[in-house]
Design an enzyme around this catalytic site. Structure first.
Site, mmCIF file in Angstrom:
data_model
loop_
_atom_site.group_PDB
_atom_site.id
_atom_site.type_symbol
_atom_site.label_atom_id
_atom_site.label_comp_id
_atom_site.label_asym_id
_atom_site.label_seq_id
_atom_site.Cartn_x
_atom_site.Cartn_y
_atom_site.Cartn_z
ATOM 1 N N GLY A 10 -59.923 104.348 -60.016
ATOM 2 C CA GLY A 10 -60.382 105.724 -59.803
ATOM 3 C C GLY A 10 -60.013 106.690 -60.925
ATOM 4 N N LYS A 168 -60.121 113.545 -45.194
ATOM 5 C CA LYS A 168 -58.893 113.927 -45.895
ATOM 6 C C LYS A 168 -57.894 114.554 -44.921
ATOM 7 C CE LYS A 168 -58.439 113.042 -49.467
ATOM 8 N NZ LYS A 168 -58.050 111.678 -49.904
#
Ligand code: NDP
Length: 341
Positions: A10, A168
């Site tokens: 990432g 999240k």
């Protein structure tokens, strides 16, 4: 001993791993496939980086084999892996469960295999855990380290943005809840990091070619636009440079003041139109080739967003954030150079 970094393919993770390796840490990175392991290994080309496969975060015991293998050698854990994309339809299975199960799995594996050795866990949360998609557009509201997205599971499965925000939020909540429920069984200190929109270059130039990650596409989308294309006039909020985000992920390993803190990473508010205006104003070679959107409208859009007070975070971090202009310049330079080759 090792630092385990999940999601080593990432954008944020690679900047973080770069800092860790430069400081002499030994790192275990997790990636989904052998192909990605090979590619990440080649990019870093560093004997202090080991790569392990974690094919699917949604699997409830996704990380067990990694912690079982290294067990007491793991001293710090930085969990960045989570779905960051808006092109999906099955919000529960593609977004919410990977985010939540992945996070729980990391923590349960620590408890099972590395409870005595892991001293620090850093979880990459988001400003999306501070407010829901409407809540970041409330000009009367000031978001801080104490703010929480109030959405329920039902709210979070109604559209893809709410699903990302929910993913999240629920995942971060599960970290704090885990600490509360397992105080006697693990010894690590938790730090959660809530960045706004992350801009700035990829860790490696060759990753700046073609289609980029969600963040990378904010700048790349403007560079690949055609004159007259629309620039999203509703994309606005908090900006932070990726290099600042990476530094903030490493400090908790070295400084106990970060224990049990929630960091809000934002430098200033911005609108996507501001990115377009900055590019038009500073890269004359692109004139007439890309969309200019609605020049000058960014300031008004920014006024429609919530305010932020992250003075507590800034004081703890103690360094100045990379300015917006540098962040955009470095991204544009990198993308133009990568695509020229
Ligand atoms: P990237 O998409 O570059 O990185 C996400 C990482 O998670 C990748 O390594 C990806 O693997 C991995 N991943 C995603 N879904 C799964 C899954 N189902 N199973 C296994 N691995 C998975 O995004 P960022 O670097 O930007 O994001 C890193 C973290 O930062 C995320 O937690 C994100 O929510 C958070 N964040 C990002 C912001 C931003 O603006 N970029 C803002 C605020 C928070 P693969 O490469 O194989 O897809």
């Amino acid at each position: 001993s090792f630092v385990l970094v999940s999601g080593a393919s990432g954008y944020i993770a690679q900047h973080t791993i770069r800092i860790l390796l430069a400081k002499g840490y030994k790192v275990i990175g997790t990636v989904r496939t052998q192909e990605k392991a090979d590619s990440v290994a080649r990019l870093f080309n560093n004997d202090n980086l080991a790569l392990e496969l974690v094919p699917e975060l949604a699997d409830i015991d996704a990380f067990d084999h990694v912690f079982e293998k290294y067990n007491t050698q793991i001293k710090h854990v930085i969990h960045t892996a989570s779905p960051v994309r808006y092109n999906m339809t099955d919000f529960e299975n593609e977004m919410l469960l990977p985010a939540i199960n992945g996070t729980k799995s990391v923590l349960e594996s620590i408890k099972k295999f590395s409870a005595d050795s892991v001293e620090t866990v850093v979880y990459t949360s988001s400003i999306s855990a501070l407010a829901n998609p409407a809540g970041i557009f409330e000009p009367e509201t000031t978001l801080t380290e104490e703010s929480w997205n109030p959405d329920t599971w039902e709210d979070a499965i109604k559209d893809v943005r709410s699903a990302y925000f929910g993913s999240k939020t629920f995942a971060e909540r599960s970290t704090w809840q885990f600490i509360e429920e397992n105080r006697d069984q693990v010894k690590f200190q938790l730090t959660t990091i809530c960045p706004g929109y992350v801009l700035g270059p990829q860790a490696f130039d060759e990753n700046a070619k073609g289609h980029l990650c969600y963040s990378g596409e904010l700048v790349n989308g403007i560079l690949t636009s055609k004159p007259g294309d629309t620039i999203d006039q509703h994309l606005a909020g908090a900006f932070i440079d990726v290099r600042d985000v990476a530094r903030a992920h490493v400090l908790p390993l070295e400084d106990h003041r970060f224990a049990n803190q929630r960091l809000v990473l934002m430098n200033k508010r911005f609108a996507l139109q501001d990115v377009a205006d900055y590019i038009s104003g500073n890269f004359p070679e692109l004139k007439g080739k890309i969309s200019v959107g609605v020049p000058g409208s960014g300031a008004d859009t920014v006024e429609t967003t919530s305010k932020y007070d992250n003075s507590k975070t800034r004081e703890l971090l103690g360094f100045d954030f990379v300015p917006f202009e540098k962040s955009v310049t470095d991204s544009v330079d990198q993308i133009l150079a990568a695509n020229k080759e």
